[in-house]
Design a protein around this motif. Structure first.
Motif, PDB file in Angstrom:
ATOM      1  N   GLY B 111       0.822  -1.209   0.000  1.00  0.00           N
ATOM      2  CA  GLY B 111       0.000   0.000   0.000  1.00  0.00           C
ATOM      3  C   GLY B 111       0.856   1.259   0.000  1.00  0.00           C
ATOM      4  N   GLU B 112       1.945   1.185   0.756  1.00  0.00           N
ATOM      5  CA  GLU B 112       2.863   2.312   0.837  1.00  0.00           C
ATOM      6  C   GLU B 112       3.476   2.598  -0.536  1.00  0.00           C
ATOM      7  N   MET B 113       3.862   1.518  -1.220  1.00  0.00           N
ATOM      8  CA  MET B 113       4.481   1.654  -2.534  1.00  0.00           C
ATOM      9  C   MET B 113       3.511   2.281  -3.534  1.00  0.00           C
ATOM     10  N   LEU B 114       2.265   1.828  -3.507  1.00  0.00           N
ATOM     11  CA  LEU B 114       1.278   2.367  -4.443  1.00  0.00           C
ATOM     12  C   LEU B 114       0.862   3.780  -4.048  1.00  0.00           C
ATOM     13  N   GLY B 115       0.660   3.990  -2.748  1.00  0.00           N
ATOM     14  CA  GLY B 115       0.239   5.297  -2.263  1.00  0.00           C
ATOM     15  C   GLY B 115       1.239   6.387  -2.621  1.00  0.00           C
ATOM     16  N   ASP B 116       2.526   6.037  -2.574  1.00  0.00           N
ATOM     17  CA  ASP B 116       3.574   7.009  -2.884  1.00  0.00           C
ATOM     18  C   ASP B 116       3.558   7.356  -4.373  1.00  0.00           C
ATOM     19  N   ARG B 117       3.443   6.357  -5.215  1.00  0.00           N
ATOM     20  CA  ARG B 117       3.451   6.567  -6.667  1.00  0.00           C
ATOM     21  C   ARG B 117       2.244   7.399  -7.105  1.00  0.00           C
ATOM     22  N   PHE B 118       1.076   7.080  -6.539  1.00  0.00           N
ATOM     23  CA  PHE B 118      -0.132   7.762  -6.988  1.00  0.00           C
ATOM     24  C   PHE B 118      -0.510   8.937  -6.088  1.00  0.00           C
ATOM     25  N   ALA B 119       0.379   9.267  -5.152  1.00  0.00           N
ATOM     26  CA  ALA B 119       0.152  10.367  -4.216  1.00  0.00           C
ATOM     27  C   ALA B 119      -1.244  10.307  -3.627  1.00  0.00           C
ATOM     28  N   SER B 120      -1.588   9.128  -3.126  1.00  0.00           N
ATOM     29  CA  SER B 120      -2.943   8.963  -2.624  1.00  0.00           C
ATOM     30  C   SER B 120      -2.962   8.174  -1.317  1.00  0.00           C
ATOM     31  N   ARG B 121      -3.353   8.884  -0.263  1.00  0.00           N
ATOM     32  CA  ARG B 121      -3.490   8.249   1.036  1.00  0.00           C
ATOM     33  C   ARG B 121      -4.652   7.265   0.994  1.00  0.00           C
ATOM     34  N   ARG B 122      -5.681   7.642   0.243  1.00  0.00           N
ATOM     35  CA  ARG B 122      -6.861   6.785   0.184  1.00  0.00           C
ATOM     36  C   ARG B 122      -6.571   5.459  -0.508  1.00  0.00           C
ATOM     37  N   LEU B 123      -5.774   5.522  -1.576  1.00  0.00           N
ATOM     38  CA  LEU B 123      -5.412   4.285  -2.273  1.00  0.00           C
ATOM     39  C   LEU B 123      -4.615   3.380  -1.340  1.00  0.00           C
ATOM     40  N   ARG B 124      -3.709   4.014  -0.599  1.00  0.00           N
ATOM     41  CA  ARG B 124      -2.902   3.264   0.353  1.00  0.00           C
ATOM     42  C   ARG B 124      -3.792   2.562   1.378  1.00  0.00           C
ATOM     43  N   THR B 348      -0.648  -0.636  10.938  1.00  0.00           N
ATOM     44  CA  THR B 348       0.054   0.521  11.512  1.00  0.00           C
ATOM     45  C   THR B 348       0.558   1.479  10.438  1.00  0.00           C
ATOM     46  N   ARG B 349       1.137   0.945   9.370  1.00  0.00           N
ATOM     47  CA  ARG B 349       1.748   1.833   8.382  1.00  0.00           C
ATOM     48  C   ARG B 349       0.766   2.467   7.417  1.00  0.00           C
ATOM     49  N   ASP B 350      -0.251   1.676   7.033  1.00  0.00           N
ATOM     50  CA  ASP B 350      -1.116   2.166   5.956  1.00  0.00           C
ATOM     51  C   ASP B 350      -2.467   2.677   6.443  1.00  0.00           C
ATOM     52  N   LEU B 351      -2.832   2.332   7.671  1.00  0.00           N
ATOM     53  CA  LEU B 351      -4.095   2.859   8.190  1.00  0.00           C
ATOM     54  C   LEU B 351      -3.863   3.801   9.362  1.00  0.00           C
ATOM     55  N   TYR B 352      -3.149   3.313  10.382  1.00  0.00           N
ATOM     56  CA  TYR B 352      -2.994   4.133  11.575  1.00  0.00           C
ATOM     57  C   TYR B 352      -2.138   5.379  11.311  1.00  0.00           C
ATOM     58  N   ARG B 353      -0.966   5.168  10.743  1.00  0.00           N
ATOM     59  CA  ARG B 353      -0.060   6.298  10.570  1.00  0.00           C
ATOM     60  C   ARG B 353      -0.612   7.367   9.618  1.00  0.00           C
ATOM     61  N   PRO B 354      -1.068   6.995   8.442  1.00  0.00           N
ATOM     62  CA  PRO B 354      -1.575   8.061   7.540  1.00  0.00           C
ATOM     63  C   PRO B 354      -2.873   8.705   8.008  1.00  0.00           C
ATOM     64  N   PHE B 355      -3.725   7.948   8.677  1.00  0.00           N
ATOM     65  CA  PHE B 355      -5.060   8.486   8.965  1.00  0.00           C
ATOM     66  C   PHE B 355      -5.241   8.954  10.403  1.00  0.00           C
ATOM     67  N   VAL B 356      -4.462   8.413  11.332  1.00  0.00           N
ATOM     68  CA  VAL B 356      -4.693   8.765  12.738  1.00  0.00           C
ATOM     69  C   VAL B 356      -3.566   9.616  13.311  1.00  0.00           C
ATOM     70  N   ASP B 357      -2.352   9.151  13.165  1.00  0.00           N
ATOM     71  CA  ASP B 357      -1.240   9.868  13.788  1.00  0.00           C
ATOM     72  C   ASP B 357      -0.080   9.959  12.798  1.00  0.00           C
ATOM     73  N   THR B 358      -0.019  11.065  12.084  1.00  0.00           N
ATOM     74  CA  THR B 358       0.983  11.186  11.016  1.00  0.00           C
ATOM     75  C   THR B 358       2.398  11.419  11.543  1.00  0.00           C
TER      76      THR B 358
END
Lengths: 89, 489
Positions: B111-124, B348-358
């Motif tokens: 998710g991290e790899m895709l989210g970074d390429r597409f600049a999308s937290r939601r995709l991640r 933790t990396r793709d849900l908690y960190r991006p959406f709850v505690d950056t």
């Protein structure tokens, strides 16, 4: 990176997958040493696949993936560029 | 007496695993990257066996021989194609590219790899969410398998809930302490152990029944059609659908996909790749042939029991049967502990960190990862108490569910024109389609013999490409990072 090599290897990948199951022995129940002939084919085919993968890894690794740094058409991984790096960071 | 020997072997095994885990703990840095990936330093033998042991589960060991018993030995071919060939090719096509990207950009999850390429937290978040949706029942399935196996082994002395609970508690302890490094080490031990014991089991049973020819004639007398290739069950469409969906599904299973990031060097990847088909065929042939031949032997398999333990109990000494069962339990645990770890990392990396505690620090993320393991395992254990559905159906659904992710991801990895809207639509459409085929009657589950899993994969591919062509990339997408400057050195 050489296009023919890329297409050639894609064909090899499809060929390897296509005959892992010996469709031409469909319905056949011949036994060799107590084991169905079609299973022997499969075992041999997996050995062949391993050999083909080894060859690919030795000579063509990086094909279709690594950036094209020399456009002269030489196969990546052959010659002096073999494993120049990539060991532990 | 028998039960004591069996339990002794299993407990002995668990203690050995724990000792290995403690050694690994001493070597572990307190960072999330080390906890999840052993800081990307894994060598050939360990990578090969950890991937192997992770791939094989309760399903391979118990359900596989059961299928061969019921339907014939063609299961060897299906598994050989899906794991030995298709997965190996994907290991290069998806795995090597992921490995290069992971090293360059320090990705730990898909998710991290895709989210970074597409600049999308939601995709991640979407990729992580979809993955957890399928991972959870699959972990539960392993716990069900462990509980059932312990109960059968001890003839009810250890009830299902207690067995599953003990295994869960052990796994939590183990994963939290050992992290990826410890898991990979015990996987190596387990993989080698499974391989050796399965062959000994086959040779042992064959020695008693008089060799392969005698076993095959007995099978022919009992079920003649089993030795001929193909049947009403093993149709061309079914064999191909199963091999393709599970093969692609495996590559997207979090615990397997995450191993793509873990190799120590390119050389490690190359060697593993070449040895892989051999390793697969070496395990599949003995375990599924044993299941197939068991049909011809004069042994009654009680309703709902697994074939392999019954046959071993009949033909081999108690200690050996217990050793193999311990190996099978080990297979379950080596899959489950890796799944727990990966599940926790996705959370933790793709849900908690991006959406709850950056602003999560590395140290705190490491702690949170371990808490995630406990939460995930406990929840799936509780679920396993009230829903022990059959292994085969659940396992099959999870693999096909993951397979839906594979083609949109491959398109993104190899086609620059993929857009954020394209990949998101591809993932959503195929997931909705496949889930509907499972849970509603609106979407059929087969199409002229081909499964909904395979049709869904095609749908995901078409939607990803079509929507990408129709939309323009968002300005913040990083379209070049999967292509430019990607080299091993």
């Amino acid at each position: 990176m050489s296009r023919p090599a890329l297409w050639g290897w894609i064909a090899v990948a499809i060929g390897l997958s296509a005959l892992t199951i010996p469709w031409f022995l469909w319905g056949d129940a011949t036994l060799v040493a107590g084991v169905p002939l079609w299973l022997w084919w499969h075992v041999g085919w997996m050995g062949l696949a391993s050999l083909v993968f080894w060859l690919f890894a030795r000579r063509f690794w990086g094909l279709g993936i690594e950036s094209d740094s020399d456009s002269s058409g030489g196969s990546p991984g052959s010659g002096s560029r073999v494993d120049a790096g990539g060991e532990r960071r | 007496m028998t039960v004591a020997i069996q339990l002794g072997i299993i407990v002995g095994y668990l203690l050995l695993a724990l000792a290995i885990g403690l050694v690994a703990y001493r070597l572990t840095d307190r960072t999330a990257e080390d906890f999840y990936l052993a800081s990307r330093t894994v060598g050939t033998i360990v990578l090969l066996f950890t991937t192997f042991a992770t791939l094989l589960s309760a399903f391979t060991f118990f359900a596989g021989p059961n299928v061969a018993y019921e339907q014939g030995p063609e299961w060897v071919l299906v598994m050989g194609l899906m794991d030995g060939i298709i997965f190996a090719i994907l290991w290069y096509v998806i795995g090597y590219k992921q490995w290069l990207l992971g090293r360059q950009y320090e990705y730990v999850t898909l998710g991290e790899m895709l989210g970074d390429r597409f600049a999308s937290r939601r995709l991640r978040g979407l990729v992580a969410g979809v993955s957890l949706l399928w991972l959870f029942p699959y972990v539960m399935l392993q716990q069900v398998g462990a509980g059932t196996a312990l109960q059968a082994l001890t003839e009810g002395t250890v009830p299902y809930a207690v067995g599953a609970g003990l295994i869960t508690a052990f796994m939590i302890l183990y994963v939290v302490v050992a992290g990826f490094r410890g898991i990979a080490w015990t996987d190596t031990l387990q993989g080698a152990f499974m391989l050796v014991t399965t062959w000994i089991a086959l040779v042992w049973v064959l020695a008693v029944v008089g060799g392969p020819s005698a076993a095959s004639s007995a099978l022919e007398a009992e079920a003649a059609h089993h030795l001929a290739l193909g049947s009403d069950f093993y149709t061309v469409q079914w064999m191909l659908s199963t091999a393709i969906t599970i093969g692609f599904g495996v590559a997207m299973f979090p615990q397997v996909n995450q191993r793509f990031f873990a190799a120590g060097s390119k050389k490690v990847l190359k060697r593993s790749f070449a040895l892989w088909p051999l390793l697969c065929v070496l395990l599949f042939v003995p375990s599924f042939l044993l299941g197939a031949w068991a049909r011809g032997l004069d042994v009654a398999i009680p309703e709902g029991e697994n074939v392999l333990p019954v046959i071993l109990a009949e033909y081999t000494p108690v200690w050996f049967a217990a050793l193999v069962i311990a190996g099978a339990m080990a297979a379950m645990m080596s899959s489950s502990d890796s799944m727990l770890l990966s599940g926790s990392s996705y959370f933790t990396r793709d849900l908690y960190r991006p959406f709850v505690d950056t602003d999560l620090s590395a140290r705190r993320e490491d702690l949170l990862a371990r808490i995630g393991v406990v939460g995930f395992a406990t929840a799936s254990f509780l679920a396993s108490l009230w829903n022990p559905a059959t292994l085969f159906e659940l396992g099959d659904a999870a693999f096909s569910g993951f397979a839906q992710l594979a083609l949109p991801v491959m398109v993104a990895l190899y086609w620059r024109k993929t857009t954020r809207a394209g990949i998101t639509a591809g993932i959503l459409a195929s997931q909705v389609f496949y889930l509907s085929s499972l849970f509603t009657s609106i979407v059929p589950s087969t199409y002229a013999g081909w499964t909904a899993g395979l049709v869904g994969m095609g749908l995901g591919l078409v939607v990803t490409v079509a929507v990408s062509l129709l939309t323009t990339p968002a300005p913040d997408e990083r379209r070049a990072i999967y292509f430019d400057g990607l080299e091993a050195d």
